[in-house]
Design a protein around this motif. Structure first.
Motif, PDB file in Angstrom:
ATOM      1  N   LEU A   2       0.881  -1.192  -0.137  1.00  0.00           N
ATOM      2  CA  LEU A   2       0.124   0.066   0.060  1.00  0.00           C
ATOM      3  C   LEU A   2       0.864   1.439  -0.119  1.00  0.00           C
ATOM      4  O   LEU A   2       0.274   2.426  -0.403  1.00  0.00           O
ATOM      5  CB  LEU A   2      -0.941   0.046   1.252  1.00  0.00           C
ATOM      6  N   THR A   3       1.996   1.237   0.317  1.00  0.00           N
ATOM      7  CA  THR A   3       3.101   2.317   0.656  1.00  0.00           C
ATOM      8  C   THR A   3       2.348   2.918   2.081  1.00  0.00           C
ATOM      9  O   THR A   3       1.296   2.808   2.338  1.00  0.00           O
ATOM     10  CB  THR A   3       3.264   3.274  -0.327  1.00  0.00           C
ATOM     11  N   TYR A   4       3.224   3.720   2.491  1.00  0.00           N
ATOM     12  CA  TYR A   4       2.688   4.501   3.742  1.00  0.00           C
ATOM     13  C   TYR A   4       1.929   5.792   3.407  1.00  0.00           C
ATOM     14  O   TYR A   4       1.280   6.287   4.327  1.00  0.00           O
ATOM     15  CB  TYR A   4       4.036   5.191   4.530  1.00  0.00           C
ATOM     16  N   GLN A   5       1.748   6.281   2.239  1.00  0.00           N
ATOM     17  CA  GLN A   5       0.720   7.147   1.909  1.00  0.00           C
ATOM     18  C   GLN A   5      -0.134   6.747   0.880  1.00  0.00           C
ATOM     19  O   GLN A   5       0.278   7.000  -0.492  1.00  0.00           O
ATOM     20  CB  GLN A   5       1.404   8.383   1.701  1.00  0.00           C
ATOM     21  N   PRO A   6      -1.103   5.737   0.926  1.00  0.00           N
ATOM     22  CA  PRO A   6      -1.737   5.332  -0.217  1.00  0.00           C
ATOM     23  C   PRO A   6      -2.749   6.352  -0.689  1.00  0.00           C
ATOM     24  O   PRO A   6      -3.269   7.270  -0.127  1.00  0.00           O
ATOM     25  CB  PRO A   6      -2.562   4.144   0.412  1.00  0.00           C
ATOM     26  N   ARG A   7      -2.917   6.349  -2.043  1.00  0.00           N
ATOM     27  CA  ARG A   7      -3.846   7.301  -2.574  1.00  0.00           C
ATOM     28  C   ARG A   7      -5.233   7.041  -2.866  1.00  0.00           C
ATOM     29  O   ARG A   7      -5.911   7.753  -2.745  1.00  0.00           O
ATOM     30  CB  ARG A   7      -3.113   7.803  -3.926  1.00  0.00           C
ATOM     31  N   LYS A  65      -6.469   3.546   1.455  1.00  0.00           N
ATOM     32  CA  LYS A  65      -6.444   4.119   3.018  1.00  0.00           C
ATOM     33  C   LYS A  65      -7.233   3.491   3.876  1.00  0.00           C
ATOM     34  O   LYS A  65      -6.689   3.513   5.099  1.00  0.00           O
ATOM     35  CB  LYS A  65      -7.083   5.745   2.590  1.00  0.00           C
ATOM     36  N   GLU A  66      -8.394   2.944   3.783  1.00  0.00           N
ATOM     37  CA  GLU A  66      -9.276   2.459   4.464  1.00  0.00           C
ATOM     38  C   GLU A  66      -8.607   1.255   4.942  1.00  0.00           C
ATOM     39  O   GLU A  66      -8.332   0.585   6.082  1.00  0.00           O
ATOM     40  CB  GLU A  66     -10.638   1.956   3.867  1.00  0.00           C
ATOM     41  N   LEU A  67      -7.740   0.251   4.281  1.00  0.00           N
ATOM     42  CA  LEU A  67      -7.223  -0.942   4.722  1.00  0.00           C
ATOM     43  C   LEU A  67      -5.835  -0.574   5.391  1.00  0.00           C
ATOM     44  O   LEU A  67      -5.409  -1.254   6.331  1.00  0.00           O
ATOM     45  CB  LEU A  67      -6.782  -1.750   3.334  1.00  0.00           C
ATOM     46  N   ALA A  68      -5.360   0.436   4.946  1.00  0.00           N
ATOM     47  CA  ALA A  68      -4.027   1.066   5.688  1.00  0.00           C
ATOM     48  C   ALA A  68      -4.572   1.223   7.319  1.00  0.00           C
ATOM     49  O   ALA A  68      -3.965   0.805   8.389  1.00  0.00           O
ATOM     50  CB  ALA A  68      -3.523   2.261   5.321  1.00  0.00           C
ATOM     51  N   ALA A  69      -5.878   1.790   7.535  1.00  0.00           N
ATOM     52  CA  ALA A  69      -6.449   2.410   8.785  1.00  0.00           C
ATOM     53  C   ALA A  69      -6.857   1.036   9.541  1.00  0.00           C
ATOM     54  O   ALA A  69      -6.544   0.561  10.729  1.00  0.00           O
ATOM     55  CB  ALA A  69      -7.590   3.110   8.559  1.00  0.00           C
ATOM     56  N   LEU A  70      -7.183  -0.244   8.867  1.00  0.00           N
ATOM     57  CA  LEU A  70      -7.401  -1.478   9.310  1.00  0.00           C
ATOM     58  C   LEU A  70      -6.320  -2.028   9.784  1.00  0.00           C
ATOM     59  O   LEU A  70      -6.296  -2.807  10.952  1.00  0.00           O
ATOM     60  CB  LEU A  70      -8.272  -2.296   8.295  1.00  0.00           C
ATOM     61  N   THR A  71      -5.229  -1.755   8.932  1.00  0.00           N
ATOM     62  CA  THR A  71      -3.912  -2.581   9.589  1.00  0.00           C
ATOM     63  C   THR A  71      -3.464  -1.851  10.862  1.00  0.00           C
ATOM     64  O   THR A  71      -2.817  -2.622  11.647  1.00  0.00           O
ATOM     65  CB  THR A  71      -2.901  -2.447   8.281  1.00  0.00           C
ATOM     66  N   SER A  72      -3.500  -0.606  10.732  1.00  0.00           N
ATOM     67  CA  SER A  72      -3.042   0.071  12.097  1.00  0.00           C
ATOM     68  C   SER A  72      -3.843  -0.398  13.324  1.00  0.00           C
ATOM     69  O   SER A  72      -3.609  -0.356  14.287  1.00  0.00           O
ATOM     70  CB  SER A  72      -3.134   1.699  11.932  1.00  0.00           C
ATOM     71  N   ALA A  73      -5.338  -0.549  13.051  1.00  0.00           N
ATOM     72  CA  ALA A  73      -6.036  -1.050  13.955  1.00  0.00           C
ATOM     73  C   ALA A  73      -6.072  -2.378  14.397  1.00  0.00           C
ATOM     74  O   ALA A  73      -6.039  -2.624  15.673  1.00  0.00           O
ATOM     75  CB  ALA A  73      -7.686  -0.789  13.523  1.00  0.00           C
ATOM     76  N   LEU A  74      -5.483  -3.202  13.657  1.00  0.00           N
ATOM     77  CA  LEU A  74      -5.003  -4.507  13.933  1.00  0.00           C
ATOM     78  C   LEU A  74      -4.086  -4.563  15.098  1.00  0.00           C
ATOM     79  O   LEU A  74      -3.930  -5.503  15.994  1.00  0.00           O
ATOM     80  CB  LEU A  74      -4.574  -5.329  12.652  1.00  0.00           C
ATOM     81  N   MET A  75      -3.054  -3.716  14.907  1.00  0.00           N
ATOM     82  CA  MET A  75      -1.984  -3.523  15.971  1.00  0.00           C
ATOM     83  C   MET A  75      -2.423  -3.308  17.303  1.00  0.00           C
ATOM     84  O   MET A  75      -1.797  -3.290  18.311  1.00  0.00           O
ATOM     85  CB  MET A  75      -1.039  -2.660  15.437  1.00  0.00           C
ATOM     86  N   ARG A 118      -5.004  -7.477  -0.097  1.00  0.00           N
ATOM     87  CA  ARG A 118      -6.165  -8.163   0.421  1.00  0.00           C
ATOM     88  C   ARG A 118      -5.964  -9.680   0.390  1.00  0.00           C
ATOM     89  O   ARG A 118      -6.569 -10.467   1.413  1.00  0.00           O
ATOM     90  CB  ARG A 118      -7.354  -7.975  -0.633  1.00  0.00           C
ATOM     91  N   ASN A 119      -5.100 -10.099  -0.516  1.00  0.00           N
ATOM     92  CA  ASN A 119      -4.967 -11.668  -0.146  1.00  0.00           C
ATOM     93  C   ASN A 119      -4.122 -12.154   0.886  1.00  0.00           C
ATOM     94  O   ASN A 119      -4.239 -13.200   1.376  1.00  0.00           O
ATOM     95  CB  ASN A 119      -4.324 -12.301  -1.549  1.00  0.00           C
ATOM     96  N   ILE A 120      -3.278 -11.158   1.307  1.00  0.00           N
ATOM     97  CA  ILE A 120      -2.728 -11.554   2.611  1.00  0.00           C
ATOM     98  C   ILE A 120      -3.740 -11.665   3.837  1.00  0.00           C
ATOM     99  O   ILE A 120      -3.533 -12.499   4.538  1.00  0.00           O
ATOM    100  CB  ILE A 120      -1.479 -10.138   3.099  1.00  0.00           C
ATOM    101  N   TYR A 121      -4.559 -10.808   3.853  1.00  0.00           N
ATOM    102  CA  TYR A 121      -5.611 -10.990   4.998  1.00  0.00           C
ATOM    103  C   TYR A 121      -6.445 -12.048   4.645  1.00  0.00           C
ATOM    104  O   TYR A 121      -6.798 -12.991   5.763  1.00  0.00           O
ATOM    105  CB  TYR A 121      -6.211  -9.646   5.312  1.00  0.00           C
ATOM    106  N   ARG A 122      -6.744 -12.390   3.523  1.00  0.00           N
ATOM    107  CA  ARG A 122      -7.687 -13.556   3.247  1.00  0.00           C
ATOM    108  C   ARG A 122      -6.849 -14.928   3.683  1.00  0.00           C
ATOM    109  O   ARG A 122      -7.458 -15.649   4.444  1.00  0.00           O
ATOM    110  CB  ARG A 122      -7.783 -13.546   1.765  1.00  0.00           C
ATOM    111  N   ARG A 123      -5.559 -14.820   3.468  1.00  0.00           N
ATOM    112  CA  ARG A 123      -4.771 -16.106   3.798  1.00  0.00           C
ATOM    113  C   ARG A 123      -4.755 -16.291   5.381  1.00  0.00           C
ATOM    114  O   ARG A 123      -4.901 -17.407   5.878  1.00  0.00           O
ATOM    115  CB  ARG A 123      -3.557 -16.188   2.979  1.00  0.00           C
ATOM    116  N   LEU A 124      -4.324 -15.191   6.018  1.00  0.00           N
ATOM    117  CA  LEU A 124      -4.443 -15.119   7.247  1.00  0.00           C
ATOM    118  C   LEU A 124      -5.678 -15.676   8.085  1.00  0.00           C
ATOM    119  O   LEU A 124      -5.685 -16.458   9.323  1.00  0.00           O
ATOM    120  CB  LEU A 124      -3.670 -13.682   7.996  1.00  0.00           C
TER     121      LEU A 124
END
Length: 288
Positions: A84-89, A94-104, A163-169
């Protein structure tokens, strides 16, 4: 915790329980057969915390089939951010990056269930968007991962990979293993969700050792690492038990016979083939 660290063309695979090194294995890369050599020497634990390498995942299925797996959150975060990079356009990114931060920040099973629901909503919301295709045209640049024979490819490939990373996890049930109370160790030891104690413990100690002692020969460096890892086990070996008689009387190096083993051009005798002697004629200078 299972992880490998590299140096000088070698890799050492380490099994760590959060407090002590259990065992280790030398290899060239983190491949399945190397991991199996390590895992088969250790009784299968309830949980293995891993970084997600394919060789290790495959070895776990064969050697420790009953062991549950917890994927390291740090590596998940890094893999998602790489796509996604650190600044997705794009809004989906942006929503998936926010979900990744929430996962932490997930700490309980209720928060984990809520996170999975939010992720499912994200997939449903952007499913059609992620199906967009780009069709090949003359002179159009195509992604390096797309074969030249392909007539089309998915437009948002990096988002699809994330998306496939999360699907597999989620499919493999290795995202929230650390929260399952039935798998908590009887000793009351904390179940980690990252391999950070291993990265910051034995792995860092190895790198520090080799940095402080630069220039060690390869065999000496490996011996030093073996000694360090042994000292980090629960029951380190007594140093004198490692000493054998040949250590007191090491074999002498065979002396080189300069008359028979050394080419004549390496000694002090005169040779015309070396270019010695008087030289006449042009010596590389320009004629005026």
């Amino acid at each position: 915790m299972l992880d490998g660290t590299y140096f000088n063309g070698w890799c050492v695979l380490i099994a760590f329980n959060g407090q002590h090194v259990i065992d280790w294995q030398w290899c060239d890369t983190e491949k399945k057969i190397a991991w199996q050599a390590l895992l088969e020497r250790i009784p299968a634990p309830k949980i293995a915390i891993i970084d997600g390498g394919t060789g290790l995942r495959s070895a776990l299925k064969d050697s420790w089939p009953s062991t549950r797996v917890q994927r390291c959150y740090f590596h998940i975060f890094r893999n998602i951010r790489r796509e996604l990079t650190y600044q997705p356009r794009l809004p989906a990114g942006k929503e998936l990056a926010a979900l990744t931060s929430a996962l932490m920040k997930v700490r309980t099973q209720e928060e984990a269930a809520s996170w999975v629901r939010e992720y499912a909503r994200w997939e449903a919301r952007w499913d059609e968007f992620l199906r967009h295709r780009t069709y090949a045209r003359t002179g159009q640049e195509r992604p390096s991962s797309v074969p030249q024979t392909s007539q089309w490819w998915y437009t948002h490939q990096r988002l699809r990979r994330a998306r496939n990373i999360y699907r597999r996890l989620i499919k493999d049930k290795c995202l929230f293993t650390w929260l399952e109370t039935t798998l908590q160790p009887d000793s009351g030891q904390k179940v980690h969700r990252t391999t950070s104690p291993l990265e910051g413990g034995p792995n860092k100690a190895i790198k520090d050792l080799l940095r402080f002692h630069r220039g060690l020969p390869e065999a000496h460096a490996r011996t030093a690492v073996d000694w360090l890892l042994d000292s980090l086990t629960e029951f380190p070996r007594e140093p004198w038990t490692l000493v054998s008689p040949e250590h007191f009387n090491p074999p002498r190096k065979q002396a080189v016979n300069e008359e028979t083993d050394t080419p004549p051009t390496y000694d002090n005798h005169f040779s015309w083939e070396d270019g010695n002697g008087l030289q006449n004629g042009w010596g590389g200078r320009r004629h005026q």
